[in-house]
Design a protein around this motif. Sequence first.
Motif, PDB file in Angstrom:
ATOM      1  N   THR A  25       0.843  -1.189   0.000  1.00 56.95           N
ATOM      2  CA  THR A  25       0.000   0.000   0.000  1.00 56.95           C
ATOM      3  C   THR A  25       0.884   1.246   0.000  1.00 56.95           C
ATOM      4  OG1 THR A  25      -0.141  -0.074   2.420  1.00 56.95           O
ATOM      5  CG2 THR A  25      -1.920  -1.124   1.184  1.00 56.95           C
ATOM      6  N   PHE A  26       0.373   2.302  -0.587  1.00 56.84           N
ATOM      7  CA  PHE A  26       1.132   3.544  -0.720  1.00 56.84           C
ATOM      8  C   PHE A  26       1.071   4.363   0.565  1.00 56.84           C
ATOM      9  CE2 PHE A  26       1.173   8.115  -1.746  1.00 56.84           C
ATOM     10  CZ  PHE A  26       2.405   8.218  -2.382  1.00 56.84           C
ATOM     11  N   VAL A  27       2.223   4.868   0.971  1.00 58.47           N
ATOM     12  CA  VAL A  27       2.306   5.812   2.091  1.00 58.47           C
ATOM     13  C   VAL A  27       2.966   7.078   1.553  1.00 58.47           C
ATOM     14  CG1 VAL A  27       3.283   6.278   4.364  1.00 58.47           C
ATOM     15  CG2 VAL A  27       2.487   3.962   3.802  1.00 58.47           C
ATOM     16  N   ALA A  28       2.313   8.207   1.707  1.00 56.77           N
ATOM     17  CA  ALA A  28       2.836   9.464   1.168  1.00 56.77           C
ATOM     18  C   ALA A  28       4.227   9.749   1.734  1.00 56.77           C
ATOM     19  CB  ALA A  28       1.893  10.612   1.491  1.00 56.77           C
ATOM     20  N   PRO A  29       5.199  10.093   0.870  1.00 62.66           N
ATOM     21  CA  PRO A  29       6.564  10.348   1.334  1.00 62.66           C
ATOM     22  C   PRO A  29       6.749  11.700   1.997  1.00 62.66           C
ATOM     23  CG  PRO A  29       6.420  10.651  -1.037  1.00 62.66           C
ATOM     24  CD  PRO A  29       5.081  10.152  -0.597  1.00 62.66           C
ATOM     25  N   GLY A  30       5.713  12.528   1.998  1.00 58.43           N
ATOM     26  CA  GLY A  30       5.806  13.852   2.592  1.00 58.43           C
ATOM     27  C   GLY A  30       4.611  14.690   2.205  1.00 58.43           C
ATOM     28  N   ALA A  31       4.709  15.975   2.432  1.00 56.35           N
ATOM     29  CA  ALA A  31       3.606  16.887   2.113  1.00 56.35           C
ATOM     30  C   ALA A  31       3.422  17.007   0.603  1.00 56.35           C
ATOM     31  CB  ALA A  31       3.895  18.259   2.724  1.00 56.35           C
ATOM     32  N   ASP A  32       2.206  17.365   0.191  1.00 57.44           N
ATOM     33  CA  ASP A  32       1.940  17.619  -1.230  1.00 57.44           C
ATOM     34  C   ASP A  32       2.765  18.813  -1.706  1.00 57.44           C
ATOM     35  OD1 ASP A  32       0.083  15.684  -0.707  1.00 57.44           O
ATOM     36  OD2 ASP A  32      -1.678  16.885  -1.235  1.00 57.44           O
ATOM     37  N   VAL A  41      17.855   2.109   1.079  1.00 55.53           N
ATOM     38  CA  VAL A  41      16.872   1.030   1.113  1.00 55.53           C
ATOM     39  C   VAL A  41      17.412  -0.041   2.049  1.00 55.53           C
ATOM     40  CG1 VAL A  41      17.883  -0.138  -0.907  1.00 55.53           C
ATOM     41  CG2 VAL A  41      15.504  -0.567  -0.303  1.00 55.53           C
ATOM     42  N   SER A  42      16.544  -0.741   2.750  1.00 59.38           N
ATOM     43  CA  SER A  42      17.004  -1.728   3.721  1.00 59.38           C
ATOM     44  C   SER A  42      17.431  -3.014   3.027  1.00 59.38           C
ATOM     45  CB  SER A  42      15.926  -2.044   4.759  1.00 59.38           C
ATOM     46  OG  SER A  42      16.434  -2.974   5.703  1.00 59.38           O
ATOM     47  N   PHE A  43      18.695  -3.077   2.663  1.00 57.23           N
ATOM     48  CA  PHE A  43      19.255  -4.308   2.107  1.00 57.23           C
ATOM     49  C   PHE A  43      19.301  -5.393   3.181  1.00 57.23           C
ATOM     50  CE2 PHE A  43      20.703  -1.082  -0.825  1.00 57.23           C
ATOM     51  CZ  PHE A  43      20.614  -1.715  -2.059  1.00 57.23           C
ATOM     52  N   TYR A  44      19.545  -4.985   4.425  1.00 55.61           N
ATOM     53  CA  TYR A  44      19.534  -5.956   5.525  1.00 55.61           C
ATOM     54  C   TYR A  44      18.203  -6.710   5.557  1.00 55.61           C
ATOM     55  CZ  TYR A  44      19.645  -7.972  10.197  1.00 55.61           C
ATOM     56  OH  TYR A  44      19.592  -8.861  11.254  1.00 55.61           O
ATOM     57  N   PRO A  88      12.659  12.052   2.155  1.00 56.46           N
ATOM     58  CA  PRO A  88      12.355  10.892   3.015  1.00 56.46           C
ATOM     59  C   PRO A  88      13.651  10.253   3.518  1.00 56.46           C
ATOM     60  CG  PRO A  88      11.093  10.808   0.965  1.00 56.46           C
ATOM     61  CD  PRO A  88      12.094  11.903   0.800  1.00 56.46           C
ATOM     62  N   LYS A  89      13.572   9.615   4.693  1.00 59.26           N
ATOM     63  CA  LYS A  89      14.750   8.972   5.267  1.00 59.26           C
ATOM     64  C   LYS A  89      15.118   7.683   4.526  1.00 59.26           C
ATOM     65  CE  LYS A  89      14.155  10.880   9.907  1.00 59.26           C
ATOM     66  NZ  LYS A  89      13.947  10.566  11.354  1.00 59.26           N
ATOM     67  N   GLU A  90      14.123   7.075   3.868  1.00 60.36           N
ATOM     68  CA  GLU A  90      14.364   5.887   3.036  1.00 60.36           C
ATOM     69  C   GLU A  90      13.584   6.054   1.749  1.00 60.36           C
ATOM     70  OE1 GLU A  90      14.136   1.956   4.699  1.00 60.36           O
ATOM     71  OE2 GLU A  90      14.458   2.688   6.748  1.00 60.36           O
TER      72      GLU A  90
END
Length: 375
Positions: free
Chosen positions: A50-57, A173-176, A332-334
């Motif tokens: 599901t999509f989560v907005a990466p920040g404000a519009d 991106v979480s490669f771990y 975004p942090k990721e």
Amino acid sequence: MAVSLRKLSLLTTMLGIAAVFYPGLAKADAVSDGVARATAVIDQYRKLPTFVAPGADFDIEATAKGKTMLSIPNTSANQFLKGIITREIAVGKEIGLKVQEWQNQGQPSQWVQGMDFAINNKISIVDLISGVNPAVVEPQMQAAKAAGVHVFASHFYDPSQPPDPLLAGNLPVSFYRQGWILGNWMIYKTGGHANAVIVKSDEVLPTAPLVQGIHDALAKNCPDCKISAEINVGITEWGTKIQPSVQSALLSHPKVNYVIPIYDSMSQFVVPAVRLSGKTGQVHIATSNGTPFVLDFIRNGDVEMDIGESLDWIARATIDGYMRELAGLPMPKEIGVPYYLFDASNVKTAGIPASANKGYGDDYVAGFKKVWEIK
């Protein structure tokens, strides 16, 4: 109450005696508990993302107007990166950003040439994408900064790794987590008896956390699992060294039941190695990235599972992050692209042949258009 306590004490004593005289019972419990934990991990990634907005519009078209972007992959032969850049070009057309690829064969001198091209041609953004180590081109990054060229990295660092300070921004991106999923997949599929060969490229910075994720999954959830061999092959040698190295490992370790090429573009060389070793049906392949041709391998029965990352989603998230930085908004942090497992049960949803933007639903496309204020 006293009777109940005596019964409880007796039961505890009997269990202790059983553990001493029947140690296999305790081990069986440890194996089954580990498989249960691994199964719970896998179940998380079987759900449609599901999509989560990466920040404000924000008005992305206003930010992108008149801008250009040069994407430099670690090698143009990597189909995963090729697919992302193809989608970046298409998404760029949607918002008015001109995107092009710097074609190369994986030589650091060619990355330097790409940086020089960007500086000399006043490119707005350089995208060092998944595999190009910024440390290798630091002198060029310094020159780019002086020339007003913004150099970003995407899909390269794990969040645990500090980015190069010369970068204008970074989308890790979480490669771990990919390694953690791969390790738990083997536990889940073998009932706690995985015996693996890992194919990796240590020169790629995020390889270390990814492989560590595999080791940690087995250490936590699988007392009977084993890694028989780790094969390190440089990026420019994939086409010549992966196949013979995997064949040799399978002959040397006949009890191996999994080969894990940690980046799925490696699979094109692992599949024939398994076949030519006579191990089809005995040795399974699980991998990560979701490159379309590898999803086709799943449909054909050559690969068992691929941790999918929508290449179109990655392209949109990458451009979104870079445009936010240029607009003075927080990045975004990721990178924020969710993982989704493809196997024989759902791979047809990716299309026949598989496509870079099918199988993940279209929730994210509408989501990005909303945050980009595109009508």
